[in-house]
Design a protein around this motif. Structure first.
Motif: not given
Length: 299
Positions: A197-203
């Motif tokens: 979750i922390a490493a993959t934000p909403i585009p």
């Protein structure tokens, strides 16, 4: 996270603390001034029909709702992962304190609690990219934490090493080791889920597109309403702008549930909750639970 008692419906209309109004007030003031200026200047040189702009507003509301749902899914998944951290920490502590034969000494029991507390503490600060205060941990655990770059994984490795040592000493059977190791695997899944979750934000491009559309829509709105509403335009225009801008602002907070914004998850309180949970099972003195501050914010 904002934590406050449920207010009467009338007081909820005017609540200030805990809302996003203070953060967007100057923007609403700008659109209010723009609306007043448009009405005072009379009919504009170009005519902007409210119908097409209304269709844009409907489409914008749908896209904002979708983005809000996506952001809240991330927020709720983060909360479930930390809930799992509490549950598995309790389970591991219960098994570690009751299953070995002979039973653990008090120092050994405290060492297990320190490792689980260190896991929550280091994960908290890794997600928020802050420096953890490890002075409250025992010296052996503190040395392991300070030497590591990926501290939660190193703490988890320390728990695995402790489990392996108990097996070598003959204090745990293979069956019990397997049961405890399953809890370590669940803790590893919690770490991986939080990191994802922390490493993959909403585009980012998606956020920029919606952000620009919200403000462009709010900018054009007075020109479409002034001809039909007159001096009611500032009130209606600002209310509609408030709806879209506030939703855009809240969504921006929720998409990073591990941050330090008022509506983010209270990782400090959850970390303390893990610490209290394992210490209580070990019969150790408990640190006080964290409480919301004067702004009703629980960090």
């Amino acid at each position: 996270m904002i934590v406050r008692p449920r207010l009467h419906w009338l007081r909820m209309l005017f609540v200030w603390r805990g809302s996003v109004v203070p953060r967007i007030l100057w923007r609403l003031g700008f659109f209010l001034a723009l609306s007043c200026l448009v009405v005072a200047m009379g009919p504009p040189s170009f005519r902007l029909e409210p119908g097409p702009l209304g269709l844009v507003g409907v489409a914008l509301a749908i896209f904002l709702g979708f983005r809000n749902s996506t952001a809240y899914d991330r927020f709720w998944e983060g909360r479930k992962l930390w809930g799992s951290l509490v549950i598995v920490s309790r389970s591991f502590t219960r098994q570690a304190l009751t299953l070995p034969t002979p039973a653990l000494t008090r120092d050994e029991r405290r060492g297990v609690c320190d490792r689980l507390s260190a896991l929550a503490l280091t994960l908290n600060h890794q997600l928020r990219q802050t420096q953890a205060d490890v002075t409250t941990l025992s010296s052996g655990v503190r040395e392991h934490v300070l030497r590591a770059e990926h501290r939660p994984a190193r703490v988890l490795m320390g728990l695995a090493e402790w489990l392996s040592e108990q097996r070598r000493q003959g204090r745990l059977s293979d069956l019990l080791v397997t049961s405890l190791d399953e809890n370590l695997n669940r803790l590893s899944e919690v770490l991986g889920g939080c990191e994802r979750i922390a490493a993959t934000p909403i585009p980012y491009v998606y956020s920029v597109m919606l952000h620009r559309t919200v403000y462009l829509y709010s900018l054009l709105l007075p020109f479409a309403l002034a001809g039909g509403l007159g001096w009611a335009t500032p009130l209606v225009s600002v209310f509609i702008s408030y709806t879209f801008i506030a939703l855009d602002t809240v969504t921006a907070e929720l998409e990073d549930p591990f941050g330090t914004e008022p509506n983010d998850l209270p990782l400090d309180a959850l970390t303390r909750h893990v610490e209290r949970a394992v210490l209580e099972l070990a019969g150790e003195p408990l640190p006080p639970a964290l409480q919301p501050d004067e702004r009703f914010v629980l960090t």
